[in-house]
Design an enzyme around this catalytic site. Structure first.
Site, mmCIF file in Angstrom:
data_model
loop_
_atom_site.group_PDB
_atom_site.id
_atom_site.type_symbol
_atom_site.label_atom_id
_atom_site.label_comp_id
_atom_site.label_asym_id
_atom_site.label_seq_id
_atom_site.Cartn_x
_atom_site.Cartn_y
_atom_site.Cartn_z
ATOM 1 N N ASP A 1 -8.072 -4.911 14.238
ATOM 2 C CA ASP A 1 -8.236 -3.549 13.712
ATOM 3 C C ASP A 1 -7.664 -3.460 12.304
ATOM 4 O O ASP A 1 -6.648 -2.820 12.067
ATOM 5 C CB ASP A 1 -7.526 -2.576 14.675
ATOM 6 N N ASP B 1 1.199 -6.847 12.118
ATOM 7 C CA ASP B 1 0.794 -5.946 11.038
ATOM 8 C C ASP B 1 1.619 -6.302 9.810
ATOM 9 O O ASP B 1 2.839 -6.407 9.875
ATOM 10 C CB ASP B 1 1.008 -4.486 11.423
ATOM 11 N N ASP C 1 1.450 -11.772 7.661
ATOM 12 C CA ASP C 1 0.040 -11.854 7.331
ATOM 13 C C ASP C 1 -0.729 -12.406 8.528
ATOM 14 O O ASP C 1 -0.386 -13.448 9.081
ATOM 15 C CB ASP C 1 -0.102 -12.786 6.132
ATOM 16 N N ALA C 2 -1.796 -11.711 8.922
ATOM 17 C CA ALA C 2 -2.538 -12.097 10.127
ATOM 18 C C ALA C 2 -3.175 -13.476 9.964
ATOM 19 O O ALA C 2 -3.225 -14.263 10.908
ATOM 20 C CB ALA C 2 -3.617 -11.058 10.431
ATOM 21 N N ASP D 1 -0.200 1.402 13.729
ATOM 22 C CA ASP D 1 0.097 2.765 14.183
ATOM 23 C C ASP D 1 0.380 2.806 15.682
ATOM 24 O O ASP D 1 0.790 3.843 16.210
ATOM 25 C CB ASP D 1 -1.056 3.717 13.826
ATOM 26 N N HIS E 1 -9.978 4.809 19.419
ATOM 27 C CA HIS E 1 -9.137 3.806 20.069
ATOM 28 C C HIS E 1 -9.584 3.486 21.493
ATOM 29 O O HIS E 1 -9.422 2.358 21.942
ATOM 30 C CB HIS E 1 -7.664 4.229 20.002
ATOM 31 N N GLN F 1 0.822 -1.204 0.000
ATOM 32 C CA GLN F 1 0.000 0.000 0.000
ATOM 33 C C GLN F 1 0.864 1.266 0.000
ATOM 34 O O GLN F 1 2.066 1.210 0.178
ATOM 35 C CB GLN F 1 -0.907 0.013 1.224
#
Ligand code: FAD
Lengths: 531, 512
Positions: B371, B319, B353-354, B299, B274, B244
């Site tokens: 999230d 992530d 990768d989750a 983040d 959050h 991305q």
């Protein structure tokens, strides 16, 4: 092909040829089926073996789906089973490759969710954990990870990609109307039962209705059927042609209407889980099924073993003569029973006394190209990419079923040579140099992927001279659904050529049936049938 | 044929102003293309140095080519000015068009840079030659070049401080195009030219002025809002990862993160998001959490909230994109926001990768914070499927709780309830909740538990430690008014991913 499509093709082909030669050439080679050695059987070039024979309870000729399924069926009996396989790899036309960014198919690449009647297939899937259980109606529940993830397919039509195999919004009224008509007919046919109470089309096909009305469809070609039914839409005609080539490697004029309609109406399983894709897909394609069968088969496989003949000998045994392709040394193995799990034309030569009873099959040549690519990640990439009106059938993405995103993947391109002149096509392919085949592949994909050559790091090609039987009009024969299994008391035959339709379920059922048919000769009890 | 010439000793101040405008606009175009390049292609150092180098080189080409222009220099000067107006003025909209339409962006980009550079390179020598009979050479060269460099200074000061933030790239380039066209028009009044020629040139000026003005109007109305937002605030950081485009913008008050053009948070109100993501889940757990799995959330803002609980010994944060987690571990502006959460010894960051992580992991967690970006494509959509939620359950300890970011029940009502439905089909008990986040609108989450799950009555943290949420506000979060209430929705399965289509349809209405 309209003018615009023609121009893009020409332009793209020109780009591939003229702009890019400056680029470092891509690497690659032709791998696969050993044409030269195989022809030794045909040319009678095999010397007679001498020396002491090996012994085994059962010899299986060929480690394709049919042969491995026979071994899998025999496993509970605990016999000494020996598989002799010509090639260095397992699986025949369902083999796979392990190198590169992901395992990838070299032949068969999916299994549609099997009908409950394909009991052997469901038994294997349950052993693999792919069938997780059964619902109240007795229908299998599949591991969702194995069903083809969305999006399953996309089509390159008039210069752009569209989701699905049918670009609904792009079709004109005539195309759309006929597609709707055909699809209604397809649904109706899927449900239809013959006078004998059986579905008109079933998988394995031997369970189909024997109602003469539907069997009559085997007398005409799919092309003739389309004409008869008044289907004229160019898109529909392409769609049917695509299906015939994809499933049988043949043009509609070369395919029995019964076989083609079987493809559209043979799948019966409907559950909410299968609302999306009902294809079971692994990165290595049906290579996964080959591994599953061979892990459970408890047989020793000898590779590089070209079987050249079978001779009945004293003591209720069969002498299997074979050639070790490495040193060209003739060998022999004595067995109490033999499964010949090889195509009809090979079986005829190995066992001439059964030649007249074996069906005559025409087999289509295919090429499969595995393109190792590195390119920007597309989060909406489909598993199967089809180009409308291209020469080939498009390509599948080996990484599709892996959840991890990666810029490197392997794309498997397929092309069938579906015209009537199979011998000419086969000869042309066998002598074609790698460069020519690779260029043809790139040119065929160029309208959608003019940049592909720059993204490919390697392209390996496999030429399948005898890829799969062609169910030509009349392929069901005089006595439909009564396959020739026992060639004599101790020799059984199993192969996709037996039903005449190359599908995993058919080959598997064929192998299981052969194994079960040999139980009396082996003096063993195999319990109730797996079919 | 005698060439029209400028009168002796005639150096109109307007002419010098023209020099300054040309110099300024030249540099502005260069900055515009450089910004676009670094934004689209990432790696701003490389892009800027390439653009600057090419541009200067092209100016060299232009200067060289100027010697081949021999007659009708005045006329040529105006024409070149008009070409520059068109090429430079349209450069940003054009490049944007190419960027969204094809992979040919690089070619178009460097093409524009070379073209504009060449035209600017032609201008100055031409001007010097035009004026050579009016003033003596040393005076002339000194004045023109001084103005040239002053113009450059003006541009480099105006661009980041005023033009980019106030006008954005599109309007900036078009504005200077208009300015160039105006200069050309002015020249037709100053230069002694044939009547016929003057009329033709003025007509051309008007035409080009009209085109640029039309595009200006069009761009102002139609350019994608997200893109304007990008350029509405100065970009602090951009990176192009394999997955991305990461953009962080910063205006005096606000820091924003965009992934592929989608706003992920705005520092103005991220606390609402959050705090609601994390604290109700901890409260629902009903015991002190010790180990937490965070999926997405690179983040570090969810991790920041979690670290407020002293009982937490271990946070594993998965992530995919190192470009995000690296930025939020190192950039001062990021550390200011997440308090260095990602560098905390209790936090382990893994870039993978989750889905793959869940398949491979044998670990167990009290709490899972899920999230992910919204399901706007099939790759992310996989992380919202029943198969994924099955895997997630296996990673939770007894009576463990998960919370899932579930897009907006207001803008994407069916999508939101599809996520709830999918969780339930995978055997979870759910308690949906939502909160109004000004930057986003009404935003939804789903609390999910393997066993019974009740909407929590009180927080497990002192309210003074939070900025927005308090216990008394909890019931309101779990109340869904009728217009966002439950609707019938399908299960999102891997082999179908109905959610991706639903999401595109529902959000399409708002972003089109
Ligand atoms: C390109 C391609 C794509 C396909 N895609 C699909 C698909 O997606 N789904 C599907 O269900 N089916 C597909 N098929 C059909 C596939 O052929 C069947 O599913 C199945 O693999 C056939 O297995 P088989 O055992 O009947 O025959 P084969 O695969 O032909 O196996 C015969 C074996 O016998 C060996 N052999 C032959 N002669 C000798 C000898 N003399 N001595 C020793 N060994 C010998 C061969 O080397 C081979 O290993 C595809 C086929 C091709 C070619």
């Amino acid at each position: 092909m309209d003018r615009r499509a023609f121009l893009t093709t020409v332009a793209a082909g020109w780009m591939v040829d003229t702009i890019l030669p400056g680029k470092a050439p891509i690497a690659g080679r032709i791998i696969g089926a050993s044409h030269g050695v195989g022809h030794l059987v045909r040319d009678g070039g095999a010397p007679t073996p001498s020396g002491p024979p090996d012994r085994a309870d059962v010899v299986i000729v060929g480690a394709g789906i049919a042969g491995l399924s026979a071994a899998w069926r025999l496993a509970p009996a605990g016999l000494d089973v020996r598989v002799l396989e010509l090639e260095q790899f397992l699986g025949g036309t369902s083999t796979w490759g392990d190198d590169g960014a992901a395992p990838h198919p070299w032949g068969a690449h999916y299994l549609a969710a099997p009908n409950p009647e394909a009991r052997a297939a469901l038994r294997l899937l349950e052993q693999m954990g792919v069938v997780k259980g059964w619902d109240a109606a007795g229908r299998p529940r599949f591991d969702p990870r194995v069903l083809c993830h969305a999006p399953q397919e996309r089509i390159f039509y008039r210069g752009a990609w569209h989701p699905g195999l049918v670009p609904q919004d792009e079709l004109d009224a005539h195309d759309r109307a006929e597609m709707e008509r055909f699809s209604r007919f397809e649904d109706e046919l899927t449900e239809r039962v013959g006078a004998d109470g059986k579905p008109v089309f079933q998988i394995p096909l031997a369970f189909s209705s024997r109602d003469p009305d539907t069997l009559a469809l085997d007398r005409i070609s799919m092309r003739a059927w389309l004409d008869r039914e008044g289907y004229t839409s160019p898109f529909l005609r392409w769609y049917v042609r695509y299906a015939c080539l994809d499933d049988f490697g043949a043009e509609p004029e070369e395919v029995s209407a019964w076989a083609a309609l079987h493809y559209f109406a043979g799948r019966k399983l409907k559950t909410p889980e299968l609302d999306g894709s009902h294809f079971l897909v692994w990165p290595e394609g049906n290579g996964k099924l080959v591994q599953a069968l061979s892990e459970r088969a408890r047989a020793t496989v000898t590779h590089g073993a070209l079987v050249t003949g079978l001779v009945a000998i004293e003591g209720g045994r069969v002498e299997v003569r074979w050639l070790d392709v490495r040193d060209r040394a003739p060998r022999r193995t004595h067995a109490r029973a033999v499964v010949v799990a090889a195509p009809a034309f090979v079986t005829r030569r190995l066992f001439p006394s059964a030649a007249a009873r074996l069906p005559t099959r025409t087999s289509s040549p295919w090429i499969v190209a595995n393109m190792h690519v590195e390119r920007p990640i597309d989060p909406d990439m489909a598993w199967d990419s089809v180009l409308y009106d291209a020469a080939g059938l498009g390509y599948v993405d080996a990484r599709h079923q892996l959840t991890e995103l990666s810029a490197r993947t392997v794309l498997t391109y397929y092309r069938a040579y579906g015209g009537p002149d199979v011998v000419g096509a086969r000869k042309g392919l066998v002598v074609a140099p790698w460069e020519q085949i690779a260029n043809d592949v790139l040119r065929d994909l160029a309208p959608a992927h003019p940049e592909l050559r720059e993204q490919i790091t390697r392209m390996d090609v496999c030429v399948w001279g005898h890829a799969m039987p062609r169910p030509r009009p009349g392929f069901l024969g005089e006595q439909p659904f009564e396959p020739l299994v026992l060639l004599d008391e101790r020799v059984a035959w199993a192969h996709a050529d037996q039903p005449g339709m190359a599908l995993f379920e058919e080959s598997q059922a064929s192998g299981v049936r052969a194994a079960e048919a040999l139980a009396p000769a082996l003096g063993i009890a195999l319990g109730s049938t797996w079919l | 044929m005698p060439q029209p010439q400028l009168p002796r000793r005639w150096v109109h101040p307007a002419l010098l102003a023209m020099v300054a405008v040309i110099a300024t606009s030249g540099l502005v175009y260069e900055l515009v293309t450089g910004t676009l390049a670094s934004y689209v292609l990432g790696d701003s150092v490389t892009q800027f140095s390439l653009v600057i180098g090419l541009y200067l080189f092209a100016m060299g080409i232009g200067s060289y080519l100027s010697k081949f222009l021999e007659d009708r220099l005045l006329e040529r000067f105006v024409e070149i000015e008009l070409c520059l107006a068109l090429a430079g003025g349209l450069s940003a909209p054009l490049l944007f068009k190419v960027y969204t339409a094809a992979a040919a962006f690089r070619f178009a980009l460097y093409g524009v840079v070379v073209l504009v550079g060449t035209l600017v390179g032609l201008e100055i020598p031409l001007l010097i030659r035009l004026l050579q009979f009016s003033v003596d050479l040393k005076e002339l060269v000194a004045r023109v070049l001084t103005l040239d460099y002053v113009g450059a200074l003006i541009a480099s000061l105006l661009f980041p401080s005023l033009l980019l933030p106030k006008l954005g790239v599109h309007q900036t380039s078009l504005f200077f195009g208009l300015l160039n066209a105006a200069v050309a028009m002015l020249a037709t009044f100053l230069f002694p030219l044939d009547r016929a020629v003057t009329i033709r040139l003025r007509a051309q000026c008007l035409l080009i002025f009209g085109v640029l003005a039309a595009v200006f109007g069009f761009v102002t109305r139609f350019v994608d809002r997200a893109e304007t937002v990008y350029f509405g605030a100065p970009i602090l950081y951009t990176a192009q990862s394999p997955y991305q485009r990461v953009v962080i913008t910063r205006s005096p008050r606000t820091t924003r993160l965009f992934l592929n053009g989608n706003l992920q948070f705005s520092s103005d109100d991220e606390q609402r998001y959050h705090e609601v993501l994390v604290h109700p889940a901890v409260a629902a757990l009903g015991r002190d959490p010790r180990s937490v799995l965070v999926l997405g959330g690179g983040d570090g803002l969810a991790a920041r909230e979690l670290l407020r609980y002293p009982s937490i010994e271990r946070i594993v944060l998965i992530d995919l994109d190192a470009a995000v987690t690296d930025a939020f571990r190192t950039l001062p502006v990021a550390l200011e926001l997440n308090g260095g959460a990602l560098n905390d010894p209790r936090v382990t960051v893994r870039n993978e990768d989750a889905y793959k992580f869940l398949e491979d992991s044998r670990d167990s967690f009290d709490l899972a914070i899920v999230d992910f970006p919204d399901p706007s494509n099939y790759a992310v959509g996989k992380l919202y499927t029943d198969a994924f939620y099955h895997l997630l359950r296996e990673r939770l300890s007894f009576r463990g709780v998960a919370v899932v970011q579930a897009t907006s029940p207001q803008y994407a009502r069916e999508s939101f309830w599809t996520i709830v439905q999918t969780l339930e089909s995978a055997g979870w008990k759910t308690a949906p909740l939502h909160v109004y986040v000004p930057s986003f609108g009404d935003w939804g989450f789903v609390l999910a538990g393997g066993e019974e799950l009740a909407a929590p009555g009180a927080l497990r943290i002192e309210p003074t430690k939070l900025r927005w949420l308090e216990s008394s506000g909890l019931p309101e979060l779990f109340r869904f008014p009728r217009d966002i209430g439950r609707v019938e929705a399908p299960v999102n399965r891997l082999n179908d991913q109905k959610l991706v289509a639903t999401y595109a349809r529902e959000w399409g209405v708002f972003t089109r």
